[in-house]
Design a protein around this motif. Sequence first.
Motif, mmCIF file in Angstrom:
data_model
loop_
_atom_site.group_PDB
_atom_site.id
_atom_site.type_symbol
_atom_site.label_atom_id
_atom_site.label_comp_id
_atom_site.label_asym_id
_atom_site.label_seq_id
_atom_site.Cartn_x
_atom_site.Cartn_y
_atom_site.Cartn_z
ATOM 1 N N TRP A 82 0.812 -1.221 0.000
ATOM 2 C CA TRP A 82 0.000 0.000 0.000
ATOM 3 C C TRP A 82 0.845 1.271 0.000
ATOM 4 O O TRP A 82 0.620 2.184 -0.796
ATOM 5 N N ILE A 83 1.812 1.363 0.872
ATOM 6 C CA ILE A 83 2.602 2.588 1.029
ATOM 7 C C ILE A 83 3.410 2.900 -0.233
ATOM 8 O O ILE A 83 3.630 4.066 -0.564
ATOM 9 N N LYS A 84 3.809 1.879 -0.971
ATOM 10 C CA LYS A 84 4.650 2.057 -2.157
ATOM 11 C C LYS A 84 3.847 2.386 -3.415
ATOM 12 O O LYS A 84 4.419 2.792 -4.425
ATOM 13 N N LEU A 85 2.539 2.187 -3.383
ATOM 14 C CA LEU A 85 1.710 2.357 -4.579
ATOM 15 C C LEU A 85 1.460 3.828 -4.883
ATOM 16 O O LEU A 85 1.367 4.671 -3.981
ATOM 17 N N GLU A 86 1.319 4.139 -6.165
ATOM 18 C CA GLU A 86 0.970 5.496 -6.581
ATOM 19 C C GLU A 86 -0.481 5.775 -6.208
ATOM 20 O O GLU A 86 -1.296 4.863 -6.074
ATOM 21 N N GLU A 87 -0.800 7.056 -6.052
ATOM 22 C CA GLU A 87 -2.131 7.441 -5.591
ATOM 23 C C GLU A 87 -3.244 6.996 -6.531
ATOM 24 O O GLU A 87 -4.322 6.634 -6.074
ATOM 25 N N ASP A 88 -2.995 6.993 -7.838
ATOM 26 C CA ASP A 88 -4.048 6.550 -8.767
ATOM 27 C C ASP A 88 -4.334 5.064 -8.586
ATOM 28 O O ASP A 88 -5.482 4.628 -8.682
ATOM 29 N N VAL A 89 -3.305 4.276 -8.272
ATOM 30 C CA VAL A 89 -3.494 2.847 -8.019
ATOM 31 C C VAL A 89 -4.231 2.666 -6.682
ATOM 32 O O VAL A 89 -5.154 1.848 -6.586
ATOM 33 N N GLN A 90 -3.848 3.424 -5.674
ATOM 34 C CA GLN A 90 -4.530 3.362 -4.382
ATOM 35 C C GLN A 90 -6.011 3.701 -4.540
ATOM 36 O O GLN A 90 -6.872 3.045 -3.957
#
Length: 87
Positions: A38-46
């Motif tokens: 979760w922490i490593k994912l880009e905001e659009d993926v989140q």
Amino acid sequence: MKQIEIFEITSPCVGVCQSGPKGFCLGCYRTRDERLHWIKLEEDVQSKIVKACGIRKKRAQQNTKRRKTVENISPQLNLLDTPPPQK
């Protein structure tokens, strides 16, 4: 065109952190990998994951509702299989 997020997307975690039968968390409905990275994912993926979690939660609630309906009907159906009492 990529949409810019004004606010940081917070984790959908609600502190339950238990995997259900399909591998989704019973609290937030994320997969193990979605929780882990979760922490490593880009905001659009989140953002996409949060939307997917909403869909997963809705499906799980519908399935639970269907199961309860079937459980309530099943005993009534068994009554139809029993012969009438002898006089």
